[in-house]
Design an enzyme around this catalytic site. Structure first.
Site, PDB file in Angstrom:
ATOM      1  N   LYS A  91       0.861  -1.180   0.000  1.00  0.00           N
ATOM      2  CA  LYS A  91       0.000   0.000   0.000  1.00  0.00           C
ATOM      3  C   LYS A  91       0.897   1.229   0.000  1.00  0.00           C
ATOM      4  O   LYS A  91       1.800   1.345   0.840  1.00  0.00           O
ATOM      5  CB  LYS A  91      -0.913   0.003   1.228  1.00  0.00           C
ATOM      6  CG  LYS A  91      -1.977  -1.059   1.140  1.00  0.00           C
ATOM      7  CD  LYS A  91      -3.050  -0.926   2.166  1.00  0.00           C
ATOM      8  CE  LYS A  91      -4.167  -1.934   1.886  1.00  0.00           C
ATOM      9  NZ  LYS A  91      -3.677  -3.321   1.641  1.00  0.00           N
ATOM     10  N   ASP A 125      -1.356  -2.143  -4.294  1.00  0.00           N
ATOM     11  CA  ASP A 125      -2.790  -2.132  -3.992  1.00  0.00           C
ATOM     12  C   ASP A 125      -3.351  -0.751  -4.311  1.00  0.00           C
ATOM     13  O   ASP A 125      -2.627   0.250  -4.275  1.00  0.00           O
ATOM     14  CB  ASP A 125      -3.018  -2.380  -2.492  1.00  0.00           C
ATOM     15  CG  ASP A 125      -2.858  -3.840  -2.082  1.00  0.00           C
ATOM     16  OD1 ASP A 125      -2.844  -4.716  -2.966  1.00  0.00           O
ATOM     17  OD2 ASP A 125      -2.752  -4.093  -0.871  1.00  0.00           O
ATOM     18  N   GLN A 155     -10.150  -0.310  -9.750  1.00  0.00           N
ATOM     19  CA  GLN A 155     -11.394  -0.619  -9.026  1.00  0.00           C
ATOM     20  C   GLN A 155     -12.603  -0.355  -9.932  1.00  0.00           C
ATOM     21  O   GLN A 155     -12.810   0.776 -10.384  1.00  0.00           O
ATOM     22  CB  GLN A 155     -11.488   0.256  -7.778  1.00  0.00           C
ATOM     23  CG  GLN A 155     -10.371   0.021  -6.769  1.00  0.00           C
ATOM     24  CD  GLN A 155     -10.085   1.233  -5.903  1.00  0.00           C
ATOM     25  OE1 GLN A 155     -10.109   2.369  -6.395  1.00  0.00           O
ATOM     26  NE2 GLN A 155      -9.804   1.025  -4.636  1.00  0.00           N
ATOM     27  N   ARG A 176      -4.441  -5.865 -11.467  1.00  0.00           N
ATOM     28  CA  ARG A 176      -5.462  -6.587 -10.697  1.00  0.00           C
ATOM     29  C   ARG A 176      -6.753  -5.777 -10.835  1.00  0.00           C
ATOM     30  O   ARG A 176      -6.746  -4.568 -10.595  1.00  0.00           O
ATOM     31  CB  ARG A 176      -5.082  -6.680  -9.228  1.00  0.00           C
ATOM     32  CG  ARG A 176      -6.222  -7.278  -8.375  1.00  0.00           C
ATOM     33  CD  ARG A 176      -6.008  -7.034  -6.885  1.00  0.00           C
ATOM     34  NE  ARG A 176      -4.811  -7.671  -6.390  1.00  0.00           N
ATOM     35  CZ  ARG A 176      -4.101  -7.224  -5.349  1.00  0.00           C
ATOM     36  NH1 ARG A 176      -4.490  -6.134  -4.712  1.00  0.00           N
ATOM     37  NH2 ARG A 176      -3.017  -7.853  -4.952  1.00  0.00           N
ATOM     38  N   LYS A 179     -13.542  -4.992  -7.454  1.00  0.00           N
ATOM     39  CA  LYS A 179     -14.694  -4.073  -7.410  1.00  0.00           C
ATOM     40  C   LYS A 179     -14.324  -2.789  -6.678  1.00  0.00           C
ATOM     41  O   LYS A 179     -14.750  -1.710  -7.048  1.00  0.00           O
ATOM     42  CB  LYS A 179     -15.866  -4.741  -6.680  1.00  0.00           C
ATOM     43  CG  LYS A 179     -16.559  -5.822  -7.480  1.00  0.00           C
ATOM     44  CD  LYS A 179     -17.784  -6.340  -6.724  1.00  0.00           C
ATOM     45  CE  LYS A 179     -18.474  -7.441  -7.503  1.00  0.00           C
ATOM     46  NZ  LYS A 179     -19.594  -8.057  -6.731  1.00  0.00           N
ATOM     47  N   THR A 218     -11.963 -11.407  -7.610  1.00  0.00           N
ATOM     48  CA  THR A 218     -13.364 -11.364  -7.191  1.00  0.00           C
ATOM     49  C   THR A 218     -13.783 -12.726  -6.644  1.00  0.00           C
ATOM     50  O   THR A 218     -13.218 -13.754  -7.022  1.00  0.00           O
ATOM     51  CB  THR A 218     -14.286 -10.980  -8.373  1.00  0.00           C
ATOM     52  OG1 THR A 218     -15.641 -10.895  -7.900  1.00  0.00           O
ATOM     53  CG2 THR A 218     -14.238 -11.996  -9.520  1.00  0.00           C
ATOM     54  N   HIS A 219     -14.788 -12.690  -5.755  1.00  0.00           N
ATOM     55  CA  HIS A 219     -15.413 -13.936  -5.294  1.00  0.00           C
ATOM     56  C   HIS A 219     -16.836 -14.032  -5.832  1.00  0.00           C
ATOM     57  O   HIS A 219     -17.582 -14.925  -5.456  1.00  0.00           O
ATOM     58  CB  HIS A 219     -15.463 -13.981  -3.758  1.00  0.00           C
ATOM     59  CG  HIS A 219     -14.220 -13.498  -3.102  1.00  0.00           C
ATOM     60  ND1 HIS A 219     -14.029 -12.190  -2.727  1.00  0.00           N
ATOM     61  CD2 HIS A 219     -13.082 -14.144  -2.794  1.00  0.00           C
ATOM     62  CE1 HIS A 219     -12.820 -12.052  -2.204  1.00  0.00           C
ATOM     63  NE2 HIS A 219     -12.226 -13.206  -2.236  1.00  0.00           N
ATOM     64  N   ARG A 279     -10.774  -1.746   8.666  1.00  0.00           N
ATOM     65  CA  ARG A 279     -11.381  -2.249   7.438  1.00  0.00           C
ATOM     66  C   ARG A 279     -12.863  -2.552   7.650  1.00  0.00           C
ATOM     67  O   ARG A 279     -13.683  -2.300   6.782  1.00  0.00           O
ATOM     68  CB  ARG A 279     -10.670  -3.517   6.932  1.00  0.00           C
ATOM     69  CG  ARG A 279      -9.221  -3.348   6.569  1.00  0.00           C
ATOM     70  CD  ARG A 279      -8.935  -2.128   5.731  1.00  0.00           C
ATOM     71  NE  ARG A 279      -9.465  -2.174   4.394  1.00  0.00           N
ATOM     72  CZ  ARG A 279      -8.812  -2.580   3.315  1.00  0.00           C
ATOM     73  NH1 ARG A 279      -7.576  -2.951   3.426  1.00  0.00           N
ATOM     74  NH2 ARG A 279      -9.391  -2.589   2.141  1.00  0.00           N
TER      75      ARG A 279
END
Ligand SMILES: Cc1cc2nc3c(=O)[nH]c(=O)nc-3n(C[C@H](O)[C@H](O)[C@H](O)COP(=O)(O)OP(=O)(O)OC[C@H]3O[C@@H](n4cnc5c(N)ncnc54)[C@H](O)[C@@H]3O)c2cc1C
Length: 302
Positions: A91, A125, A155, A176, A179, A218-219, A279
């Site tokens: 990050k 990230d 994103q 990468r 969302k 993604t999941h 988070r």
């Protein structure tokens, strides 16, 4: 966001640390590098790749940012020593972006040089929207300086992302695509699930058309299905799927069994507690999801 999600978030700071640990233990490797090594060894044993994230607390001093850069260098030493199949995710705020762009670039360059010694790779990230332009600027700058072992994140919830794909295209970037986890205002971000999915698909198509290497992070089963259709004619080495530690592990194994590259995001660090709280507070809906998953586990239903 449901009333339960909001209530969970309000109560979080009052929840005893061991209970927060129970909530987050599935998603965080532990507090030490050895914990991360153990988790990555297990994942590699399941033919899953990894990306290791060193959790840092808010960086207020130059020395803190340099310490995080050093921690990443230690991670590369461990990856080599233990023969792990893993890269790292960083990050930029942990490397000092909020203190100074130049400091952050210096720190990132030191991590990239360490990675290059063993032919390894660093993913930057993407954080909240106040950092997007600087992050993409730094990515372009580093590629211009000859660093090819670096990738970035876009994103899909951000309205600007398709334009960002187009402006990165000349670099044949390693991206990468996720969302997006932060809570952003509607002026700059899609809020509706279907709109985010539709933009994800647009960005994925544009990235693959541009010859980018894509990490499909993604999941979401619908998006996984759509991505599988889109990559059907591509070589399995032209893309990879990515998931978070502890999330949809069975689905991840199925993708591996079907011959897909699958990378798991493995966060570790002393600051796991602050990280978990922050988070979860940033994204109340996720707090609810995790609480439900944890309760399901405690009750033996998942
Ligand atoms: C490898 C990886 C790296 C990421 N890096 C970034 C980044 O750099 N910047 C950024 O903004 N975001 C990042 N994210 C987070 C991402 O933006 C999403 O917030 C997150 O992945 C949830 O979106 P989804 O696509 O999985 O879809 P969702 O619709 O949110 O999730 C689909 C289903 O997956 C399950 N699920 C998803 N997330 C979790 C969780 N944490 N715990 C339990 N169950 C869950 C739930 O069952 C949910 O119904 C990353 C995600 C991954 C997988």
């Amino acid at each position: 966001m449901t009333l339960l999600d909001r209530t969970i978030v309000r109560l979080l700071p009052a929840v005893p640390k061991p209970v927060v640990q129970l909530f987050s233990s599935r998603y965080i490797a532990g507090s030490t590098l050895e914990d991360a090594v153990r988790v990555v060894q297990r994942l590699n044993g399941e033919r899953k790749l990894a990306t290791i994230d060193v959790l840092g607390e808010e960086i207020t001093r130059e020395s803190d940012a340099r310490a995080i850069a050093q921690a990443y260098c230690d991670v590369f030493v461990a990856i080599e020593r233990e023969h792990l199949d893993s890269n790292v995710s960083v990050k930029l705020t942990a490397l000092g972006l909020d203190l100074s762009y130049e400091l952050c670039r210096e720190n990132l360059e030191s991590v990239l040089r360490e990675a290059a010694k063993s032919g390894n790779f660093v993913r930057i990230d993407m954080e909240d929207s106040s950092t997007t332009s600087d992050t993409l600027r730094l990515y372009r700058e580093l590629r211009g300086r000859g660093f090819d072992n670096v990738g970035v994140v876009l994103q899909a919830y951000l309205r600007r992302s398709l334009d960002d794909v187009r402006s990165l295209a000349d670099l044949e970037p390693n991206v990468r695509l996720c969302k997006g986890i932060y809570v952003e205002p509607p002026a700059i971000a899609f809020r509706d699930d279907d709109a985010v999915r539709a933009n994800y698909v647009r960005c994925l198509d544009a990235l693959l058309d541009a010859g980018a290497y894509v990490g499909v992070a993604t999941h979401d089963e619908w998006l996984i299905g759509r991505a599988l259709e889109r990559v059907a004619s591509l070589s399995p080495s032209a893309y990879e799927f990515q998931m978070l530690l502890g999330v949809r592990e069975q689905r991840a194994s199925e993708l591996v069994d079907a011959g897909r590259r699958l990378r798991v995001y493995v966060p570790f660090g002393e600051h796991w507690y602050q990280y978990s709280l922050r988070r979860l507070q940033e994204n109340p809906a996720m707090a609810g999801t995790i609480a439900r998953a944890t309760m399901g586990r405690v009750l033996g239903r998942s």
